[in-house]
Scaffold this motif. Structure first.
Motif, PDB file in Angstrom:
ATOM      1  N   LEU A  70       0.944  -1.176   0.027  1.00 45.77           N
ATOM      2  CA  LEU A  70      -0.091  -0.013   0.165  1.00 45.77           C
ATOM      3  C   LEU A  70       0.842   1.310   0.123  1.00 45.77           C
ATOM      4  O   LEU A  70       1.747   1.224   0.587  1.00 45.77           O
ATOM      5  CB  LEU A  70      -1.040   0.059   1.149  1.00 45.77           C
ATOM      6  N   GLY A  71       0.398   2.113  -0.712  1.00 45.94           N
ATOM      7  CA  GLY A  71       0.908   3.586  -0.780  1.00 45.94           C
ATOM      8  C   GLY A  71       0.109   4.567  -1.438  1.00 45.94           C
ATOM      9  O   GLY A  71      -0.701   4.022  -2.201  1.00 45.94           O
ATOM     10  N   ASP A  72       0.351   5.630  -1.362  1.00 46.83           N
ATOM     11  CA  ASP A  72      -0.554   6.973  -1.792  1.00 46.83           C
ATOM     12  C   ASP A  72      -0.020   7.270  -3.020  1.00 46.83           C
ATOM     13  O   ASP A  72       0.639   8.234  -3.077  1.00 46.83           O
ATOM     14  CB  ASP A  72      -0.751   8.059  -0.629  1.00 46.83           C
ATOM     15  N   LEU A  73      -0.059   6.523  -4.040  1.00 46.79           N
ATOM     16  CA  LEU A  73       0.646   6.700  -5.267  1.00 46.79           C
ATOM     17  C   LEU A  73      -0.139   8.185  -6.197  1.00 46.79           C
ATOM     18  O   LEU A  73       0.951   8.529  -6.698  1.00 46.79           O
ATOM     19  CB  LEU A  73       0.017   5.531  -6.263  1.00 46.79           C
ATOM     20  N   ASN A  74      -1.215   8.605  -5.638  1.00 45.15           N
ATOM     21  CA  ASN A  74      -1.705   9.736  -6.422  1.00 45.15           C
ATOM     22  C   ASN A  74      -1.900  10.958  -5.325  1.00 45.15           C
ATOM     23  O   ASN A  74      -2.479  11.932  -5.836  1.00 45.15           O
ATOM     24  CB  ASN A  74      -3.078   9.249  -7.015  1.00 45.15           C
TER      25      ASN A  74
ATOM     26  N   ASP B 182      -3.783  11.504  -2.896  1.00 48.86           N
ATOM     27  CA  ASP B 182      -4.971  12.017  -2.587  1.00 48.86           C
ATOM     28  C   ASP B 182      -5.383  11.783  -0.963  1.00 48.86           C
ATOM     29  O   ASP B 182      -6.586  11.996  -0.666  1.00 48.86           O
ATOM     30  CB  ASP B 182      -6.191  11.137  -3.703  1.00 48.86           C
ATOM     31  N   GLY B 183      -4.647  10.838  -0.449  1.00 48.14           N
ATOM     32  CA  GLY B 183      -4.752  10.859   1.009  1.00 48.14           C
ATOM     33  C   GLY B 183      -5.155   9.620   1.431  1.00 48.14           C
ATOM     34  O   GLY B 183      -5.625   9.279   2.699  1.00 48.14           O
ATOM     35  N   ILE B 184      -5.450   8.849   0.360  1.00 45.01           N
ATOM     36  CA  ILE B 184      -6.300   7.431   0.312  1.00 45.01           C
ATOM     37  C   ILE B 184      -5.151   6.275   0.094  1.00 45.01           C
ATOM     38  O   ILE B 184      -4.495   6.458  -1.222  1.00 45.01           O
ATOM     39  CB  ILE B 184      -7.586   7.221  -0.372  1.00 45.01           C
ATOM     40  N   PRO B 185      -4.949   5.411   0.718  1.00 43.26           N
ATOM     41  CA  PRO B 185      -3.896   4.413   0.323  1.00 43.26           C
ATOM     42  C   PRO B 185      -4.264   3.575  -1.335  1.00 43.26           C
ATOM     43  O   PRO B 185      -5.314   3.198  -1.064  1.00 43.26           O
ATOM     44  CB  PRO B 185      -3.631   3.404   1.430  1.00 43.26           C
ATOM     45  N   ASP B 186      -3.372   3.476  -1.801  1.00 47.69           N
ATOM     46  CA  ASP B 186      -3.670   2.777  -3.243  1.00 47.69           C
ATOM     47  C   ASP B 186      -2.877   1.314  -3.207  1.00 47.69           C
ATOM     48  O   ASP B 186      -2.056   1.292  -2.032  1.00 47.69           O
ATOM     49  CB  ASP B 186      -3.169   3.706  -4.315  1.00 47.69           C
ATOM     50  N   ALA B 187      -3.322   0.432  -4.037  1.00 50.44           N
ATOM     51  CA  ALA B 187      -2.653  -1.013  -3.548  1.00 50.44           C
ATOM     52  C   ALA B 187      -1.684  -1.362  -5.113  1.00 50.44           C
ATOM     53  O   ALA B 187      -2.159  -1.301  -6.062  1.00 50.44           O
ATOM     54  CB  ALA B 187      -3.708  -1.967  -3.415  1.00 50.44           C
ATOM     55  N   VAL B 188      -0.521  -1.842  -4.781  1.00 52.63           N
ATOM     56  CA  VAL B 188       0.082  -2.463  -5.837  1.00 52.63           C
ATOM     57  C   VAL B 188      -0.064  -3.874  -5.592  1.00 52.63           C
ATOM     58  O   VAL B 188       0.293  -4.517  -4.422  1.00 52.63           O
ATOM     59  CB  VAL B 188       1.462  -2.078  -5.925  1.00 52.63           C
ATOM     60  N   VAL B 189      -0.560  -4.662  -6.425  1.00 55.40           N
ATOM     61  CA  VAL B 189      -0.862  -6.161  -6.009  1.00 55.40           C
ATOM     62  C   VAL B 189      -0.041  -6.818  -7.214  1.00 55.40           C
ATOM     63  O   VAL B 189      -0.123  -6.654  -8.445  1.00 55.40           O
ATOM     64  CB  VAL B 189      -2.558  -6.440  -6.478  1.00 55.40           C
ATOM     65  N   LEU B 190       0.508  -8.013  -6.718  1.00 58.56           N
ATOM     66  CA  LEU B 190       1.288  -8.901  -7.653  1.00 58.56           C
ATOM     67  C   LEU B 190       0.385 -10.343  -7.517  1.00 58.56           C
ATOM     68  O   LEU B 190       0.288 -10.975  -6.365  1.00 58.56           O
ATOM     69  CB  LEU B 190       2.817  -9.296  -7.365  1.00 58.56           C
ATOM     70  N   LEU B 191      -0.165 -10.782  -8.704  1.00 61.20           N
ATOM     71  CA  LEU B 191      -0.897 -11.683  -8.585  1.00 61.20           C
ATOM     72  C   LEU B 191      -0.036 -13.090  -8.655  1.00 61.20           C
ATOM     73  O   LEU B 191       1.080 -13.010  -9.360  1.00 61.20           O
ATOM     74  CB  LEU B 191      -1.822 -11.898  -9.869  1.00 61.20           C
ATOM     75  N   LYS B 192      -0.280 -14.167  -7.997  1.00 63.31           N
ATOM     76  CA  LYS B 192       0.564 -15.444  -8.019  1.00 63.31           C
ATOM     77  C   LYS B 192      -0.197 -16.324  -9.038  1.00 63.31           C
ATOM     78  O   LYS B 192      -1.103 -16.040  -9.860  1.00 63.31           O
ATOM     79  CB  LYS B 192       0.622 -15.833  -6.549  1.00 63.31           C
ATOM     80  N   ASN B 193       0.376 -17.689  -9.047  1.00 62.92           N
ATOM     81  CA  ASN B 193      -0.090 -18.664  -9.966  1.00 62.92           C
ATOM     82  C   ASN B 193      -1.391 -18.685 -10.161  1.00 62.92           C
ATOM     83  O   ASN B 193      -2.093 -18.646  -9.172  1.00 62.92           O
ATOM     84  CB  ASN B 193       0.571 -19.820  -9.580  1.00 62.92           C
ATOM     85  N   PRO B 194      -2.176 -18.784 -11.099  1.00 65.77           N
ATOM     86  CA  PRO B 194      -1.699 -19.086 -12.573  1.00 65.77           C
ATOM     87  C   PRO B 194      -1.145 -17.663 -13.388  1.00 65.77           C
ATOM     88  O   PRO B 194      -1.166 -17.806 -14.478  1.00 65.77           O
ATOM     89  CB  PRO B 194      -2.617 -19.863 -13.313  1.00 65.77           C
ATOM     90  N   TYR B 195      -1.168 -16.573 -12.547  1.00 67.71           N
ATOM     91  CA  TYR B 195      -1.090 -15.264 -13.056  1.00 67.71           C
ATOM     92  C   TYR B 195       0.713 -15.027 -13.226  1.00 67.71           C
ATOM     93  O   TYR B 195       0.856 -13.638 -13.458  1.00 67.71           O
ATOM     94  CB  TYR B 195      -1.619 -14.261 -12.463  1.00 67.71           C
ATOM     95  N   CYS B 196       1.443 -15.815 -13.464  1.00 66.50           N
ATOM     96  CA  CYS B 196       2.936 -15.617 -13.441  1.00 66.50           C
ATOM     97  C   CYS B 196       3.347 -16.483 -14.592  1.00 66.50           C
ATOM     98  O   CYS B 196       2.828 -17.643 -15.203  1.00 66.50           O
ATOM     99  CB  CYS B 196       3.552 -15.930 -12.174  1.00 66.50           C
ATOM    100  N   GLY B 197       4.679 -16.181 -15.305  1.00 67.12           N
ATOM    101  CA  GLY B 197       5.256 -16.781 -16.221  1.00 67.12           C
ATOM    102  C   GLY B 197       6.717 -16.837 -15.948  1.00 67.12           C
ATOM    103  O   GLY B 197       7.103 -16.312 -14.664  1.00 67.12           O
ATOM    104  N   SER B 198       7.584 -17.134 -16.890  1.00 70.73           N
ATOM    105  CA  SER B 198       9.010 -17.075 -16.687  1.00 70.73           C
ATOM    106  C   SER B 198       9.575 -15.804 -16.439  1.00 70.73           C
ATOM    107  O   SER B 198      10.608 -15.686 -15.664  1.00 70.73           O
ATOM    108  CB  SER B 198       9.835 -17.976 -17.846  1.00 70.73           C
ATOM    109  N   GLY B 199       9.098 -14.875 -16.753  1.00 66.15           N
ATOM    110  CA  GLY B 199       9.458 -13.296 -16.778  1.00 66.15           C
ATOM    111  C   GLY B 199       8.845 -12.720 -15.532  1.00 66.15           C
ATOM    112  O   GLY B 199       9.201 -11.502 -15.133  1.00 66.15           O
ATOM    113  N   GLY B 200       7.937 -13.331 -14.808  1.00 67.39           N
ATOM    114  CA  GLY B 200       7.121 -12.529 -13.703  1.00 67.39           C
ATOM    115  C   GLY B 200       5.821 -12.635 -13.449  1.00 67.39           C
ATOM    116  O   GLY B 200       5.285 -13.621 -14.307  1.00 67.39           O
ATOM    117  N   CYS B 201       5.023 -11.888 -12.702  1.00 65.06           N
ATOM    118  CA  CYS B 201       3.793 -12.050 -12.778  1.00 65.06           C
ATOM    119  C   CYS B 201       2.925 -10.595 -12.980  1.00 65.06           C
ATOM    120  O   CYS B 201       3.461  -9.631 -13.254  1.00 65.06           O
ATOM    121  CB  CYS B 201       3.395 -12.148 -11.050  1.00 65.06           C
ATOM    122  N   ASP B 202       1.686 -10.855 -13.040  1.00 62.11           N
ATOM    123  CA  ASP B 202       0.738  -9.774 -13.561  1.00 62.11           C
ATOM    124  C   ASP B 202       0.594  -8.740 -12.329  1.00 62.11           C
ATOM    125  O   ASP B 202       0.651  -9.339 -11.075  1.00 62.11           O
ATOM    126  CB  ASP B 202      -0.599 -10.198 -13.816  1.00 62.11           C
ATOM    127  N   MET B 203       0.844  -7.670 -12.561  1.00 62.69           N
ATOM    128  CA  MET B 203       0.862  -6.478 -11.507  1.00 62.69           C
ATOM    129  C   MET B 203      -0.694  -5.679 -11.525  1.00 62.69           C
ATOM    130  O   MET B 203      -0.726  -5.197 -12.902  1.00 62.69           O
ATOM    131  CB  MET B 203       2.022  -5.633 -11.422  1.00 62.69           C
TER     132      MET B 203
END
Length: 163
Positions: free
Chosen positions: A48-52, A54-75
Motif C-alpha cells: 500500500l502507498g498513496d500513489l496519487n 489523494d490521502g487514500i492508500p492505493d494498492a500495488v498487487v502482484l498476482l500469483k499462479n496462474p498469473y505468472c510466467g518465466s518473466g514474472g507475474c501480473d501486477m
C-alpha cells in the motif's frame, strides 16, 4: 501535511520503505476477484502507498499462479477509494522489488519495477503513469538510472488472498 504523516509512519514502523498494514484492507480481495473474474480469491501479494497523493492508500498487487510466467507475474494498480479499490492499470511480467519514485506524471508517482527471466537482462525499469494507466509491458520500458533507483522508496509487500 501528508508527507509529515508518512514520515511519522516510517519512523514509527522503523522502516525505510512505505509502511505495510497488519491486516489486508477491506475491499482489496474483492477488487482482485473482480479483475480475475473468479469466485474465489487467487493468491497475491500487495503493498500500500498513496500513489496519487489523494490521502487514500492505493494498492500495488502482484498476482500469483496462474498469473505468472518465466518473466514474472501480473501486477495490478488499484486506486483506493471509500469502501474499496478500483482498477487503474494492469502490467505483465513484474517482479519485486518495486519502488515508488519521487517523480510524478499526471498526478501519479512513477514506479520502478524489477524485470528478469524470460530471456531479458535483469534490472529495474521506469514505469511512468500516462494519464490513464501504467505501461502494460515492463520489459520494453527504459532502465532506471542509479540515481532514480537510490532516490525511490521500496514498497513492502504482504500476503493476501488464498494462501
Amino acid at each position: 501535511m501528508r508527507r509529515q504523516v508518512l514520515l511519522a509512519l516510517l519512523v514509527a514502523t522503523g522502516s525505510a520503505g512505505w509502511p505495510a498494514l497488519a491486516d489486508e484492507p477491506p475491499g482489496l480481495s474483492d477488487a482482485v476477484r473482480a479483475f480475475t473474474q473468479t469466485s474465489s480469491t487467487p493468491a497475491f501479494e500487495y503493498a500500500l502507498g498513496d500513489l496519487n497523493e489523494d490521502g487514500i492508500p492505493d494498492a500495488v498487487v502482484l498476482l500469483k499462479n496462474p498469473y505468472c510466467g518465466s518473466g514474472g507475474c501480473d501486477m495490478l494498480i488499484l486506486r483506493g477509494r471509500a469502501g474499496g479499490f478500483a482498477l487503474v492499470s494492469k502490467s505483465t511480467i513484474s517482479n519485486q522489488p518495486i519502488k515508488v519514485s519521487r517523480e510524478r506524471q499526471h498526478g501519479w508517482h512513477t514506479l520502478l519495477v524489477t524485470v528478469k527471466g524470460g530471456g531479458i537482462k535483469p534490472g529495474t525499469v521506469v514505469m511512468p503513469f500516462n494519464g490513464r494507466k501504467y505501461p502494460l509491458n515492463p520489459s520494453v520500458q527504459p532502465r532506471a538510472t542509479l540515481a532514480q533507483f537510490d532516490a525511490a522508496t521500496a514498497l513492502e509487500f504482504r500476503t493476501g488472498g488464498t494462501p
